[in-house]
Design a protein around this motif. Sequence first.
Motif, short mmCIF file in Angstrom:
data_model
loop_
_atom_site.label_atom_id
_atom_site.label_comp_id
_atom_site.label_asym_id
_atom_site.label_seq_id
_atom_site.Cartn_x
_atom_site.Cartn_y
_atom_site.Cartn_z
N GLY A 105 0.77 -1.23 0.00
CA GLY A 105 0.00 0.00 0.00
C GLY A 105 0.80 1.27 0.00
O GLY A 105 1.87 1.35 0.60
N ALA A 106 0.28 2.28 -0.71
CA ALA A 106 0.85 3.63 -0.72
C ALA A 106 0.08 4.45 0.31
O ALA A 106 -1.08 4.80 0.10
N PHE A 107 0.74 4.71 1.45
CA PHE A 107 0.08 5.44 2.53
C PHE A 107 0.27 6.95 2.34
O PHE A 107 0.82 7.40 1.35
N SER A 108 -0.17 7.73 3.31
CA SER A 108 -0.34 9.17 3.12
C SER A 108 0.98 9.93 2.99
O SER A 108 2.03 9.49 3.45
N GLY A 109 0.86 11.12 2.42
CA GLY A 109 2.01 11.99 2.25
C GLY A 109 1.60 13.35 1.74
O GLY A 109 0.43 13.72 1.74
N SER A 110 2.57 14.11 1.26
CA SER A 110 2.35 15.53 0.96
C SER A 110 3.12 15.93 -0.29
O SER A 110 3.83 15.13 -0.89
N ALA A 111 2.98 17.19 -0.66
CA ALA A 111 3.71 17.76 -1.79
C ALA A 111 4.57 18.92 -1.29
O ALA A 111 4.25 19.58 -0.29
N PHE A 112 5.68 19.17 -2.01
CA PHE A 112 6.56 20.28 -1.65
C PHE A 112 7.19 20.83 -2.92
O PHE A 112 7.68 20.08 -3.77
N LYS A 113 7.18 22.16 -3.04
CA LYS A 113 7.75 22.81 -4.22
C LYS A 113 9.24 23.04 -4.00
O LYS A 113 9.64 23.85 -3.17
N GLU A 114 10.07 22.31 -4.74
CA GLU A 114 11.52 22.50 -4.71
C GLU A 114 11.96 23.28 -5.94
O GLU A 114 11.16 23.60 -6.83
N GLY A 117 11.10 21.68 -9.24
CA GLY A 117 9.74 21.22 -9.46
C GLY A 117 9.10 20.65 -8.20
O GLY A 117 9.71 20.57 -7.14
N VAL A 118 7.85 20.26 -8.34
CA VAL A 118 7.08 19.73 -7.22
C VAL A 118 7.49 18.29 -6.94
O VAL A 118 7.62 17.47 -7.86
N LYS A 119 7.70 18.00 -5.67
CA LYS A 119 8.03 16.64 -5.24
C LYS A 119 6.89 16.10 -4.38
O LYS A 119 6.22 16.84 -3.66
N PHE A 171 9.36 20.48 6.22
CA PHE A 171 9.16 21.64 7.08
C PHE A 171 10.48 22.39 7.20
O PHE A 171 11.53 21.79 7.49
N GLU A 172 10.45 23.69 6.96
CA GLU A 172 11.63 24.54 7.04
C GLU A 172 11.65 25.28 8.38
O GLU A 172 10.66 25.93 8.74
N TYR A 173 12.77 25.15 9.11
CA TYR A 173 12.84 25.75 10.44
C TYR A 173 14.26 26.21 10.71
O TYR A 173 15.22 25.43 10.58
#
Length: 479
Positions: A105-114, A117-119, A171-173
């Motif tokens: 299974g492919a479980f949850s995740g997110s997108a991020f603009k690098e 391009g988008v990853k 997350f950028e910190y």
Amino acid sequence: MKLNKETILNLITEHNQDDIKKANELVASDKYYRPTYHIAPPNGLLNDPNGLVYIDGEHYIHYQWSPLQPYHGMKHWRLVKTKDFVNYDDLGVSVIPTEEFERTGAFSGSAFKEKDGVKIYYTGNIEENGEMIEEVQIKADFIDEKIVNKRVVVEHDKNLFTPHVRDPKIFEYENNKYMIFGAQCKADMLGGLVFYKTDDMEKYTFDRILKPSLDQTYGYMWECPNLDYLEGKMLFMQSSEGWFNEENPYELNSSRNVVYTQIDKLDFENNKLNEKTILKTMDFGHDFYAPQTYWVDKKLLMIGWLGAVDVQYPTDEYSWHSMLTIPRELSWSKEILVQKPYSEFKKNVLTKTTKKAFKELSVNKAIHLEFDLSDNLDIKILNEKNEFIEIKFTDKEIILDRTNQTAKVDWNFETPRKALRKFKNQKVEIFIDSSSIEIFADNYETIFTSRFFVKNFNKIQLNKEHEMLLSDIKEMKLK
């Protein structure tokens, strides 16, 4: 036994055509509960929103999807996009778990603009003999509306974590970039927020685990964690497994609870969250889980799963399960999270708005109510058989009760939902669809999100005449 890639691909993609036809016929036969303006699966089960991203004026909305059957099965991702939340393109399956590292299974995740391009980041699930043994964090490229080049960037550290490690987000910190995700830690068998540091966005190195600063555990697993900057503060929210309180009618009264807090600065020195307050319930309804945020024109939006874990709904007989919430725009009122229906969504979907004072109103399956309230009010949504759900605004409480609906929801957390009323004078908005209700009360500080199942509901009754703005809601056009 491990399966090779070709075998996995055949198992997942070669559904029996008769089964597909049967599932689609069942979905089409649902004349009562199928939503008119919420995102729902073509068949099977929809759950977490994933990979939310805004690109060139279009909202890309992925969601976890178990095809055909309305149960939690082999998780794929599916993708739709829209410019206006009326017209949608169904871009089909966006992740098929074909690799060894995601073979169950492919479980949850997110997108991020690098920069290049988008990853896409998500979790690969690995089970053997029905037992979860490993979860890994995967990175992929989003190119030409396709998720490609999947690769593992964080292996499962069995010394630190049980098999429950999932739902990554970037997350950028303090001038550093981190992949964060939720985990169950082996040291105490409780949840934590994991940080992996990165310099080149391809190599990720374990950095730390943040634990609560206050005297709570927040559950044995922190699913779908989000850290976002919001109006000079940080919003931390997570979907908690194993943290509930059946004795308190106002907090933590689902099988799993979405909770949040405000943070000024993370306590890296002591590996603590440094949360300002004990995490609080984000939504008081029956069916809200796994919300995810994304940025649109300097506004932080959120979409959640309009469903719940461990629940089978009356729509299961029609071979579909759950939907997504409408998009919500987030802000702070001191330390309380404010959730408003996204302004552009409202502008585009609401139509034929009129102001009317009424005690009884004939309605169709999709209607929006907006009104000011300074006293008590009872609202029923009902059919000719006097089957109904009820919303009550009392001096002390706001209550959503679905115990008198046509079809019952069978689970252990089916009590009427309550919140303490914060304001005597308040603005209220209610979005009603064929089998869902989203109530924005207490000047958008108290939200109820629930499914409901009143077959052929056709009227709204109030206990006394009250003036409201009434709007029809445009039907979603999906192609």
